[in-house]
Design a protein around this motif. Structure first.
Motif, PDB file in Angstrom:
ATOM      1  N   GLU A   1       0.999  -1.310  -0.349  1.00 12.64           N
ATOM      2  CA  GLU A   1       0.109  -0.470  -0.259  1.00 12.64           C
ATOM      3  C   GLU A   1       0.910   0.986   0.381  1.00 12.64           C
ATOM      4  O   GLU A   1       0.170   1.966  -1.058  1.00 12.64           O
ATOM      5  CB  GLU A   1      -1.090   0.423   1.151  1.00 12.64           C
ATOM      6  N   ARG A   2       1.818   1.068   1.074  1.00 14.90           N
ATOM      7  CA  ARG A   2       3.141   2.171   0.844  1.00 14.90           C
ATOM      8  C   ARG A   2       3.509   2.892  -0.495  1.00 14.90           C
ATOM      9  O   ARG A   2       3.898   3.768  -0.391  1.00 14.90           O
ATOM     10  CB  ARG A   2       3.390   1.918   2.003  1.00 14.90           C
ATOM     11  N   LEU A   3       3.821   1.609  -1.558  1.00 12.96           N
ATOM     12  CA  LEU A   3       4.355   1.687  -2.860  1.00 12.96           C
ATOM     13  C   LEU A   3       4.070   1.901  -3.286  1.00 12.96           C
ATOM     14  O   LEU A   3       4.164   1.785  -4.475  1.00 12.96           O
ATOM     15  CB  LEU A   3       5.083   0.756  -2.712  1.00 12.96           C
ATOM     16  N   ARG A   4       2.538   1.959  -2.920  1.00 15.00           N
ATOM     17  CA  ARG A   4       1.411   2.030  -4.528  1.00 15.00           C
ATOM     18  C   ARG A   4       1.763   3.674  -5.617  1.00 15.00           C
ATOM     19  O   ARG A   4       2.445   4.260  -4.675  1.00 15.00           O
ATOM     20  CB  ARG A   4       0.378   2.921  -4.366  1.00 15.00           C
ATOM     21  N   CYS A   5       2.177   2.360  -7.038  1.00 13.91           N
ATOM     22  CA  CYS A   5       2.463   3.776  -7.595  1.00 13.91           C
ATOM     23  C   CYS A   5       1.765   3.894  -8.884  1.00 13.91           C
ATOM     24  O   CYS A   5       1.713   2.705  -9.188  1.00 13.91           O
ATOM     25  CB  CYS A   5       4.365   3.766  -7.820  1.00 13.91           C
ATOM     26  N   ASP A   6       2.516   4.849  -9.451  1.00 11.40           N
ATOM     27  CA  ASP A   6       2.073   4.949 -11.580  1.00 11.40           C
ATOM     28  C   ASP A   6       2.876   4.095 -12.672  1.00 11.40           C
ATOM     29  O   ASP A   6       2.591   3.481 -13.096  1.00 11.40           O
ATOM     30  CB  ASP A   6       1.277   5.686 -11.397  1.00 11.40           C
ATOM     31  N   VAL A   7       4.337   3.931 -12.079  1.00 10.10           N
ATOM     32  CA  VAL A   7       5.793   4.045 -12.151  1.00 10.10           C
ATOM     33  C   VAL A   7       6.685   3.413 -11.573  1.00 10.10           C
ATOM     34  O   VAL A   7       6.983   3.950 -10.685  1.00 10.10           O
ATOM     35  CB  VAL A   7       5.739   4.815 -13.759  1.00 10.10           C
ATOM     36  N   VAL A   8       7.411   2.812 -12.528  1.00  6.15           N
ATOM     37  CA  VAL A   8       8.528   2.070 -11.410  1.00  6.15           C
ATOM     38  C   VAL A   8       9.717   2.758 -11.749  1.00  6.15           C
ATOM     39  O   VAL A   8       9.711   2.076 -12.778  1.00  6.15           O
ATOM     40  CB  VAL A   8       8.465   0.932 -10.663  1.00  6.15           C
ATOM     41  N   VAL A   9      11.382   3.169 -11.380  1.00  4.90           N
ATOM     42  CA  VAL A   9      12.079   3.539 -12.052  1.00  4.90           C
ATOM     43  C   VAL A   9      13.472   2.373 -11.268  1.00  4.90           C
ATOM     44  O   VAL A   9      13.581   2.851  -9.694  1.00  4.90           O
ATOM     45  CB  VAL A   9      12.263   5.281 -12.773  1.00  4.90           C
ATOM     46  N   VAL A  10      13.846   2.075 -12.455  1.00  7.79           N
ATOM     47  CA  VAL A  10      15.032   1.261 -12.063  1.00  7.79           C
ATOM     48  C   VAL A  10      15.979   1.770 -12.722  1.00  7.79           C
ATOM     49  O   VAL A  10      16.172   2.635 -13.550  1.00  7.79           O
ATOM     50  CB  VAL A  10      14.545  -0.564 -12.442  1.00  7.79           C
ATOM     51  N   SER A  11      16.855   1.665 -11.336  1.00 15.18           N
ATOM     52  CA  SER A  11      18.341   2.573 -11.734  1.00 15.18           C
ATOM     53  C   SER A  11      19.506   2.140 -11.844  1.00 15.18           C
ATOM     54  O   SER A  11      20.280   2.151 -10.392  1.00 15.18           O
ATOM     55  CB  SER A  11      18.471   4.207 -10.945  1.00 15.18           C
ATOM     56  N   ASP A  12      19.885   1.119 -11.967  1.00 16.36           N
ATOM     57  CA  ASP A  12      20.826  -0.303 -11.852  1.00 16.36           C
ATOM     58  C   ASP A  12      20.955  -0.842 -13.418  1.00 16.36           C
ATOM     59  O   ASP A  12      20.927  -2.264 -13.469  1.00 16.36           O
ATOM     60  CB  ASP A  12      19.714  -1.497 -11.015  1.00 16.36           C
ATOM     61  N   SER A  13      20.772  -0.141 -14.339  1.00 19.28           N
ATOM     62  CA  SER A  13      21.662  -0.581 -15.592  1.00 19.28           C
ATOM     63  C   SER A  13      22.535   0.168 -16.235  1.00 19.28           C
ATOM     64  O   SER A  13      23.107   1.046 -16.116  1.00 19.28           O
ATOM     65  CB  SER A  13      19.958  -0.727 -16.331  1.00 19.28           C
ATOM     66  N   GLY A  14      22.670  -0.410 -17.380  1.00 20.99           N
ATOM     67  CA  GLY A  14      23.280   0.593 -18.191  1.00 20.99           C
ATOM     68  C   GLY A  14      23.361   0.680 -20.016  1.00 20.99           C
ATOM     69  O   GLY A  14      21.464   0.523 -19.771  1.00 20.99           O
ATOM     70  N   VAL A  15      23.497   1.771 -20.018  1.00 19.57           N
ATOM     71  CA  VAL A  15      23.451   1.938 -21.708  1.00 19.57           C
ATOM     72  C   VAL A  15      24.554   0.979 -22.983  1.00 19.57           C
ATOM     73  O   VAL A  15      25.151   0.621 -22.072  1.00 19.57           O
ATOM     74  CB  VAL A  15      23.984   3.458 -22.596  1.00 19.57           C
ATOM     75  N   TYR A  16      24.257   0.820 -23.901  1.00 20.91           N
ATOM     76  CA  TYR A  16      24.660  -0.304 -24.727  1.00 20.91           C
ATOM     77  C   TYR A  16      26.527  -0.044 -24.614  1.00 20.91           C
ATOM     78  O   TYR A  16      26.776  -1.062 -24.348  1.00 20.91           O
ATOM     79  CB  TYR A  16      24.144  -0.458 -26.158  1.00 20.91           C
ATOM     80  N   ASP A  17      26.488   1.122 -25.529  1.00 19.51           N
ATOM     81  CA  ASP A  17      27.860   1.210 -25.279  1.00 19.51           C
ATOM     82  C   ASP A  17      28.304   2.933 -25.135  1.00 19.51           C
ATOM     83  O   ASP A  17      26.799   3.382 -25.099  1.00 19.51           O
ATOM     84  CB  ASP A  17      28.997   1.208 -26.341  1.00 19.51           C
ATOM     85  N   ARG A  18      29.426   3.380 -25.213  1.00 18.15           N
ATOM     86  CA  ARG A  18      29.227   4.766 -25.002  1.00 18.15           C
ATOM     87  C   ARG A  18      28.520   5.714 -25.999  1.00 18.15           C
ATOM     88  O   ARG A  18      28.725   6.760 -25.395  1.00 18.15           O
ATOM     89  CB  ARG A  18      31.169   5.525 -24.749  1.00 18.15           C
ATOM     90  N   SER A  19      29.258   5.467 -27.149  1.00 17.25           N
ATOM     91  CA  SER A  19      28.326   6.241 -27.839  1.00 17.25           C
ATOM     92  C   SER A  19      27.078   5.692 -28.577  1.00 17.25           C
ATOM     93  O   SER A  19      26.691   5.839 -29.955  1.00 17.25           O
ATOM     94  CB  SER A  19      29.504   6.427 -29.263  1.00 17.25           C
ATOM     95  N   THR A  20      26.221   4.846 -28.097  1.00 16.25           N
ATOM     96  CA  THR A  20      25.184   4.200 -28.326  1.00 16.25           C
ATOM     97  C   THR A  20      24.491   3.960 -27.429  1.00 16.25           C
ATOM     98  O   THR A  20      24.542   3.218 -26.366  1.00 16.25           O
ATOM     99  CB  THR A  20      25.185   2.549 -29.353  1.00 16.25           C
ATOM    100  N   ILE A  21      23.676   5.372 -27.023  1.00 16.78           N
ATOM    101  CA  ILE A  21      22.659   5.297 -25.578  1.00 16.78           C
ATOM    102  C   ILE A  21      21.499   4.548 -26.141  1.00 16.78           C
ATOM    103  O   ILE A  21      21.206   4.509 -26.568  1.00 16.78           O
ATOM    104  CB  ILE A  21      22.748   7.358 -25.274  1.00 16.78           C
ATOM    105  N   SER A  22      20.913   4.366 -24.817  1.00 14.89           N
ATOM    106  CA  SER A  22      19.614   2.835 -24.576  1.00 14.89           C
ATOM    107  C   SER A  22      19.360   2.914 -23.803  1.00 14.89           C
ATOM    108  O   SER A  22      20.017   3.185 -22.386  1.00 14.89           O
ATOM    109  CB  SER A  22      20.583   1.786 -25.053  1.00 14.89           C
ATOM    110  N   VAL A  23      18.222   1.974 -23.600  1.00 15.40           N
ATOM    111  CA  VAL A  23      17.126   2.340 -22.259  1.00 15.40           C
ATOM    112  C   VAL A  23      16.790   0.863 -22.472  1.00 15.40           C
ATOM    113  O   VAL A  23      16.734   0.132 -23.496  1.00 15.40           O
ATOM    114  CB  VAL A  23      15.913   3.004 -22.191  1.00 15.40           C
ATOM    115  N   VAL A  24      16.651   0.223 -20.905  1.00 14.00           N
ATOM    116  CA  VAL A  24      16.853  -1.522 -20.825  1.00 14.00           C
ATOM    117  C   VAL A  24      14.621  -1.524 -20.777  1.00 14.00           C
ATOM    118  O   VAL A  24      14.074  -0.428 -20.359  1.00 14.00           O
ATOM    119  CB  VAL A  24      17.277  -2.322 -19.951  1.00 14.00           C
ATOM    120  N   THR A  25      14.367  -2.494 -21.691  1.00 15.03           N
ATOM    121  CA  THR A  25      13.097  -2.457 -21.978  1.00 15.03           C
ATOM    122  C   THR A  25      12.260  -3.428 -20.691  1.00 15.03           C
ATOM    123  O   THR A  25      11.150  -3.800 -20.752  1.00 15.03           O
ATOM    124  CB  THR A  25      12.514  -2.188 -23.050  1.00 15.03           C
ATOM    125  N   GLY A  26      13.296  -4.497 -21.003  1.00 18.43           N
ATOM    126  CA  GLY A  26      12.964  -6.114 -20.153  1.00 18.43           C
ATOM    127  C   GLY A  26      13.878  -6.553 -19.222  1.00 18.43           C
ATOM    128  O   GLY A  26      15.330  -6.317 -19.745  1.00 18.43           O
TER     129      GLY A  26
END
Lengths: 476, 476
Positions: free
Chosen positions: B182-207
């Protein structure tokens, strides 16, 4: 041919020496000649010396201890005075199995004793039947042979070789045979380290399976890697190992190595008939096998499978994480220990080349993909199979000797296992026949090993008949 | 839509606080919060306390330490003053990996320092990017967001949950989520424990892929039995284990569990196109995989295989004799540890029932013969897969935020691994998006872990943009 009859003189001599045989065996069994335990090396030497003295007392003019880099073998020779007599090598061993688990013994393993049974008397102690008991009846059988025929030397030239490392792998035996090949030249080898089918089914062993061991080593990634990051996109050596093992047999449970069955000496109709004549109790056999089901090559009975058909068996398999809990890796390595039991007509060397060809086929069909390196290692050439055909004269002599001693029809068995006996056939280029009186309930290699004294006496009697029979019927 | 542009106010604020961010991270990294080592339990608590102080300093009105039966989680909440603003749970962790092999570190793992690189500066130390660095830039990103917008509370309601057991299996995390649902009820979760594909290929993890582990235990003869006496006539559990493993994939390397692919969310053409747009260097990928070959499900590229396709992997296999030399037995037992990586649309529970049905099929087709007993055990339900579709508004917000920070097109990746992030999606019933700035050469879990300081600053900037973007574009 009329039923073979016992010789009253032989039988009387053997029966008169019953106590002497028992006393001799009790004495020998008190020497704990465990070859697998280095702490008992001196005992193995004492055991050799004990038998040397008995051979000298029996009249052998030449008795020697052959030392090896391991434990000593006893050798004795007694030429027949008939220069045309056949020469027989008698093989047995004077070392014994370890005694573990000691707590399951009813008495001290090396304090042998005699006790009454429903059938007569048995002698309990480590080595009673495997193999000291069988060597002792040879001494008394020879004495009966000499006494009954009035001879001063045996009717055949005897060369007795009694090994000291049989229970620890016969490590130096083959080399010993090679080194003494000339000395051991013979017409036939008689091995006395086997048994009959059961108490009321007297039989003779006609062959043993050979064996060659192989280790498959599979290498995939250079180290274990994360199965999340890489799983599903690189080959897994454990999966490939499993695929190889699965591919090693076809749907009929036949081994798929190319040409594996090419030379196999098939069972003759007569052999199959005689095997089928043995009283086989499957549920009892399964008890011995500790299994709840049989399985194996299509078209063969259980006894045919273990005696007369070659196999490929996984003795061990390992790879990746095997501890408690989980570890989600693609493992770096996997390994399989295989052993192939071989039958007459198969050459150990051919398994090695067939395995290489088979692995090439697996690389070609994709079972072993790029990224997986497989090597097959055969640590040694192994033990060769041996088989003496039913119509071989030496086997017929043994059959008659056993039939006279036991006064019954003699059937045939084989050994599924593999032993140094095959090296005798191979190195000495002579047929091997088996004369043995062990019983399936003798508990060899187990606690409370025993020998039935009546069976030891029958063994002595059969020996006496055999020397006579071979001398009479052998055609050079 | 025009190219997303950075906000000069945000960027300036972040750049002005570069040294403060570095100093904060250096301080936190000096606390050796190794969750896998019980000797460091106090350090994990100190680490939690350190972050509590920083959250309070950042302005969070509610900051708590949530104790678990294991190690503490930090929780903080800062409601937006806009009652219609979406609620965001931010996830990260404050525990770190062990440091072994310590001898491969160039410096003490918990004496972090900054050094120049070809690209700017990097901060070296255990936890620099996994995951303390990513938590620290959240603090500075939020500050930049407030400063640039002139707000006194964030544009979204923030609920920050920073775990203390991520590197030791998140043992108590799911229960913590359930207890505080209940306390954690939310609309979206943002996880910050990942990376980009490489230094010159910026990417977002989808799953991320899910995972369920399974152990197969096979029992044959009641004890190891002699392969000479019984081999070829009773079933061998190691052979059957291999047969099962081999049968687990078909010729196209697809998993054969019935219905395994039924619910799998297929890759869309657009996703495949974007994955193909990533600069993929197979030889470099293979270096990471430590493999000399790729392998896997027919019809998919390497990245598709590890990101978007389910697997069945052997993590370990063992049975019989595995020591030096040989032991010619039919082994009594064999065991296989399997793990299944799952993708969106697959239910962990279904793998359990499919395995039972599959084993029944193997019994029916004879792969598992009479005499072999097989059981499949699933020690836990495992981790669920998660996937946010490309057209999900929250993912589009993250994409824009990253594009503004890095001033470049943003592509998409997935994680082949499995993590507690999926529990967030599952328990909180909210979409999970990933905002992370790790680089493939950051050496996470390895010696000399580092974070590129410029990337941490970009992370802070992206955070500032994300809160604004979500507040503006979110439709309740």
């Amino acid at each position: 041919m009329s039923d073979p009859q016992p010789d009253p003189a032989v039988r009387q001599h053997v029966l008169e020496h019953r106590q002497a045989l028992v006393d001799a065996l009790l004495e020998w069994l008190r020497i704990p000649s465990i070859s697998a335990d280095p702490d008992h090396a001196d005992d193995v030497s004492r055991s050799a010396d004990w038998f040397v003295q008995r051979l000298l007392a029996a009249g052998f003019p030449e008795v020697e201890v052959w030392s090896t880099p391991g434990l000593p073998t006893v050798y004795a020779e007694w030429p027949s005075d008939d220069p045309d007599a056949p020469t027989v090598v008698v093989y047995g061993h004077h070392d014994v199995q370890p005694v573990d688990p000691i707590e399951l013994w009813d008495s001290a393993p090396f304090e042998p004793f005699v006790r009454a049974t429903a059938y007569g008397e048995e002698l309990v102690g480590r080595g009673a039947i495997d193999d000291k008991g069988q060597m002792v009846y040879h001494l008394f059988g020879l004495a009966a042979h000499l006494a009954a025929t009035g001879r001063t030397s045996p009717a055949v030239t005897l060369k007795v070789i009694v090994e000291g490392e049989e229970e620890s792998g016969s490590t130096h035996f083959r080399q010993l045979l090679l080194d003494n090949r000339e000395r051991l030249r013979c017409d036939v080898v008689v091995v006395s380290d086997s048994g009959v089918y059961d108490r009321s089914t007297i039989s003779v062993v006609t062959g043993m399976r050979g064996m060659i061991e192989c280790q498959l080593d599979l290498r995939g990634p250079a180290g274990d890697v994360h199965s999340g990051s890489f799983g599903g996109a690189i080959p897994n050596p454990a999966t490939v190992a499993a695929r190889l093992v699965a591919a090693l047999h076809d749907a009929d449970h036949r081994v798929t190595l190319p040409g594996y069955y090419d030379g196999v000496v098939p069972l003759t109709d007569r052999e199959r008939e005689l095997i089928a004549a043995l009283p086989f109790d499957e549920s009892r056999w399964l008890e011995g096998a500790r299994s709840s089901g049989t399985d194996g090559e299509a078209g063969y009975s259980t006894l045919e499978r273990v005696w007369a058909r070659p196999t490929a068996e996984v003795n061990g398999i390992w790879g990746g994480y095997t501890g408690p809990g989980g570890k989600t890796i693609v493992p770096s390595e996997a390994h399989v220990k295989l052993s192939f039991r071989l039958v007459a007509g198969q050459r150990n060397e051919d398994v090695m080349t067939a395995m290489e060809a088979w692995l090439d086929d697996r690389r070609a069909d994709g079972a072993v993909p790029a990224g997986i390196d497989v090597t097959a290692t055969f640590p040694r050439i192994g033990v060769r199979p041996c088989l003496t055909p039913l119509d071989h004269p030496a086997l017929q002599s043994v059959t008659r000797a056993m039939a006279r001693a036991f006064e019954t029809e003699v059937l045939y068995t084989r050994e599924g296992g593999s032993g140094p006996e095959a090296d005798l056939a191979d190195v000495l280029e002579a047929p091997v026949v088996f004369l043995g009186v062990g019983l399936p309930d003798d508990r060899i290699h187990a606690p409370n090993e025993k020998a039935d004294i009546e069976f030891l006496l029958k063994g002595a009697e059969a020996v006496a008949y055999l020397w006579d029979d071979l001398a009479t019927t052998w055609e050079r």
